[in-house]
Scaffold this motif. Structure first.
Motif, short mmCIF file in Angstrom:
data_model
loop_
_atom_site.label_atom_id
_atom_site.label_comp_id
_atom_site.label_asym_id
_atom_site.label_seq_id
_atom_site.Cartn_x
_atom_site.Cartn_y
_atom_site.Cartn_z
N LEU A 263 29.82 -50.93 52.79
CA LEU A 263 30.14 -49.49 52.09
C LEU A 263 30.89 -49.12 53.50
CD1 LEU A 263 31.39 -48.03 50.18
CD2 LEU A 263 28.82 -46.95 49.25
N HIS A 264 29.19 -48.38 54.36
CA HIS A 264 29.58 -47.78 55.27
C HIS A 264 31.11 -47.54 56.33
CE1 HIS A 264 26.75 -50.43 56.00
NE2 HIS A 264 26.79 -50.85 56.91
N ALA A 265 30.96 -49.33 56.77
CA ALA A 265 32.13 -49.38 57.51
C ALA A 265 33.42 -49.64 56.33
CB ALA A 265 32.47 -51.55 57.38
N VAL A 266 33.88 -49.88 55.40
CA VAL A 266 35.22 -49.28 54.70
C VAL A 266 34.93 -47.86 54.94
CG1 VAL A 266 35.88 -49.05 52.23
CG2 VAL A 266 34.51 -50.64 52.84
N VAL A 267 33.55 -46.79 54.79
CA VAL A 267 34.56 -46.07 55.28
C VAL A 267 35.05 -45.00 56.15
CG1 VAL A 267 33.43 -43.01 55.44
CG2 VAL A 267 32.91 -44.86 53.56
N VAL A 268 34.38 -46.06 57.10
CA VAL A 268 34.79 -45.30 58.64
C VAL A 268 36.38 -46.23 59.28
CG1 VAL A 268 34.12 -46.13 61.08
CG2 VAL A 268 32.54 -45.88 60.00
N ARG A 269 36.66 -46.82 57.83
CA ARG A 269 37.88 -47.68 58.23
C ARG A 269 38.85 -46.77 58.09
NH1 ARG A 269 37.49 -53.09 55.46
NH2 ARG A 269 37.79 -51.98 54.24
N LEU A 270 38.35 -46.20 56.80
CA LEU A 270 39.47 -45.28 55.49
C LEU A 270 39.63 -43.83 56.71
CD1 LEU A 270 37.74 -45.57 52.18
CD2 LEU A 270 40.09 -46.36 52.80
N LEU A 271 38.51 -43.31 57.55
CA LEU A 271 38.65 -42.68 58.06
C LEU A 271 39.57 -42.48 59.69
CD1 LEU A 271 34.89 -41.51 58.25
CD2 LEU A 271 36.66 -39.64 57.19
N ALA A 272 39.12 -43.78 60.13
CA ALA A 272 40.20 -44.03 60.93
C ALA A 272 41.79 -44.11 60.85
CB ALA A 272 40.20 -45.64 62.00
N GLU A 273 42.30 -44.93 59.35
CA GLU A 273 43.72 -45.42 58.93
C GLU A 273 43.69 -43.49 58.74
OE1 GLU A 273 43.02 -49.61 56.87
OE2 GLU A 273 42.78 -47.48 55.50
N ARG A 274 42.98 -43.02 58.15
CA ARG A 274 43.70 -41.71 58.59
C ARG A 274 43.76 -40.62 59.05
NH1 ARG A 274 43.44 -44.73 53.41
NH2 ARG A 274 43.38 -44.07 51.71
N LYS A 275 43.21 -40.89 60.16
CA LYS A 275 43.19 -39.86 61.43
C LYS A 275 41.48 -38.65 61.16
CE LYS A 275 47.22 -41.70 63.32
NZ LYS A 275 46.88 -43.08 62.87
N LEU A 276 41.13 -38.81 60.25
CA LEU A 276 40.35 -38.08 59.87
C LEU A 276 39.01 -37.83 60.83
CD1 LEU A 276 40.77 -37.86 55.93
CD2 LEU A 276 42.33 -36.19 57.63
N ALA A 277 38.32 -36.49 60.70
CA ALA A 277 37.07 -36.80 60.89
C ALA A 277 36.15 -36.15 59.87
CB ALA A 277 36.52 -36.01 62.15
N CYS A 278 35.06 -36.73 60.43
CA CYS A 278 33.91 -36.85 59.39
C CYS A 278 32.80 -36.00 59.99
CB CYS A 278 33.29 -37.93 58.45
SG CYS A 278 32.40 -37.88 57.51
N ALA A 279 32.08 -35.40 58.75
CA ALA A 279 30.78 -34.33 59.41
C ALA A 279 29.24 -34.91 58.39
CB ALA A 279 30.47 -33.23 59.63
N VAL A 280 28.33 -34.61 58.54
CA VAL A 280 27.34 -35.19 57.88
C VAL A 280 25.72 -34.23 57.87
CG1 VAL A 280 25.91 -37.23 56.74
CG2 VAL A 280 28.01 -37.96 57.56
N ALA A 281 26.14 -33.67 56.45
CA ALA A 281 24.65 -32.80 56.52
C ALA A 281 24.13 -33.38 55.85
CB ALA A 281 24.85 -31.38 56.58
N GLU A 282 22.13 -33.75 56.01
CA GLU A 282 21.38 -34.44 54.81
C GLU A 282 19.75 -34.26 55.09
OE1 GLU A 282 20.95 -39.10 55.57
OE2 GLU A 282 22.84 -38.54 57.48
#
Length: 417
Positions: A263-282
């Motif tokens: 699942l995490h690899a799919v998320v990274v791939r989607l971000l890369a395909e859409r040229k988007l940056a992600c941030a995380v607060a946990e």
């Protein structure tokens, strides 16, 4: 052709070692079309090992053992195979030369090495010796009454080498070169529980002989395995394809990947395909989401900031969560989850952000905020969302489920961009 796998070693029964050998053997057998209906684990006891082999020979065409081929008294496999097949043990010159050569090269005193080599060179009469290029103990294949017993060491690397060099080709030849192959596809699903998935594809799970569909459950997700048996890999893949397409059509975006997809690899791939940056607060997941994402090579191109803000003070000072929100609603709330996501979105100059806050237990729960309550926040440049979850399990399981759910919600948001 039917095979049975016997894992030998008391340490396996005590749980001191996980039996990865049997899984590897079964995987390779499936790839060449050999059916495995039974797997047995037995301790280092001659009588019990011999009985297990005899029972397996009554059920299967081929019995494969792993373990118990060392030089010590508690390595019973040679004697057990001899007893089950009625064949005497003899010293194989080939196996003896191999063991002596490796022991001498390793600097062992030859008086002791000779005794160890003799023990490891004993095989049932007429056996085909399987060369071991990674250790001293050779394996062997015994044919008896149109059936076969294949014995290999328990050291994983040694067993795998023998499987590839000798056992798999032997089984192909034994099947006449015209056997079947087994192929499978695992569809990985997040967002529905096992019962909901089964309800959606119930007609595909039952009454189907080839290909078959079976559900598998792991923490935070469900898998559907489609298995086909055919004369060639291409034919098996062609049988799988329409069933896979039907399942994907019914479950839609709940299917996040197949086979080795994570699942995490799919998320990274989607971000890369859409040229988007992600941030995380946990908070409740304590950095677990960031850990999963950063396991993926190339993650640095899509994730620049991850904050673990476990305390209220960290949420306020680092993420800018207003103190009045924390006072009025508490840290475990929809309002704080959204504020955390908004805060890290701005700090990270990201396009999308995800946050988690909740109670993983085992203590600290209250009537209105029980253990397992988790909020997942999402924020993007022109909007926010929040999902309330009620999770169950141990502290570790709740954190893992929360992290997977947060990643899945992020994935679904990215699919809509």
């Amino acid at each position: 052709m039917r095979a049975e796998v016997i894992s030998i070693g008391t340490e396996l029964l005590l749980g001191q070692i996980v039996d990865t050998n049997a899984a590897y053997i079964c995987l390779r057998l499936a790839e060449v079309g050999v059916d495995v209906f039974h797997r047995v684990t037995v301790g280092d006891n001659l009588d019990r090992v011999a009985a297990a082999i005899a029972d397996a020979l009554a059920r299967a065409d081929v019995v494969i053992t792993t373990g118990g081929l060392g030089p010590t008294e508690d390595d019973p496999t040679r004697e057990a195979v001899a007893r089950a097949t009625g064949l005497p043990l003899v010293v194989s010159d080939q196996a003896l030369r191999h063991a002596e050569s490796l022991l001498a090269r390793s600097g062992h005193p030859m008086d002791r090495a000779r005794e160890s080599a003799l023990t490891q060179a004993r095989v049932p009469r007429g056996a085909l010796v399987i060369h071991n290029d990674r250790g001293t103990a050779c394996g062997f294949i015994v044919e008896s009454d149109a059936k076969a017993v294949i014995s290999m060491p328990g050291v994983p690397g040694e067993m795998q080498g023998m499987m590839e060099s000798t056992v798999v080709p032997y089984l192909r030849d034994r099947a006449g070169g015209a056997g079947t192959v087994i192929r499978w596809r695992e569809l990985r699903i997040c967002g529905r529980g096992e019962t909901a998935v089964e309800d959606e594809v119930r007609d595909l799970l039952h009454g189907r002989a080839n290909p078959t569909v079976a559900p598998l459950v792991s923490l935070g997700e469900v898998r559907l395995r489609i298995t086909a048996k055919a004369r060639s890999a291409e034919e098996a893949e062609a049988m799988i394809a329409p069933v896979e397409a039907e399942i994907r059509a019914r479950l839609g975006e709940d299917v996040y990947g197949a086979d080795d997809d994570e699942l995490h690899a799919v998320v990274v791939r989607l971000l890369a395909e859409r040229k988007l940056a992600c941030a995380v607060a946990e908070s409740v997941t304590g950095g677990l989401i960031a850990h999963k994402l950063t396991e993926v090579p190339g993650c640095s191109a899509v994730m620049g900031l991850a904050v673990t803000s476990y305390s209220d003070d960290a949420k306020r000072r680092v993420l800018g969560v207003p103190a009045e929100l924390l006072d009025r609603h508490g840290a475990v709330s929809r309002e704080v989850a959204v504020a955390m996501a908004r805060g890290v979105l701005g700090l990270g100059r990201a396009d999308v952000a995800v946050s988690t806050t909740g109670l993983a237990g085992p203590s600290g729960g209250r009537q209105k905020q029980p253990v397992g309550l988790v909020y997942v926040g999402l924020a993007w440049r022109n909007g926010v969302a929040c999902t309330r979850l009620m999770l169950f399990g141990t502290r570790t399981e709740i954190r893992e489920r929360a992290a997977k759910k947060a990643l899945d919600l992020l994935r679904r948001r990215l699919l809509r961009r």
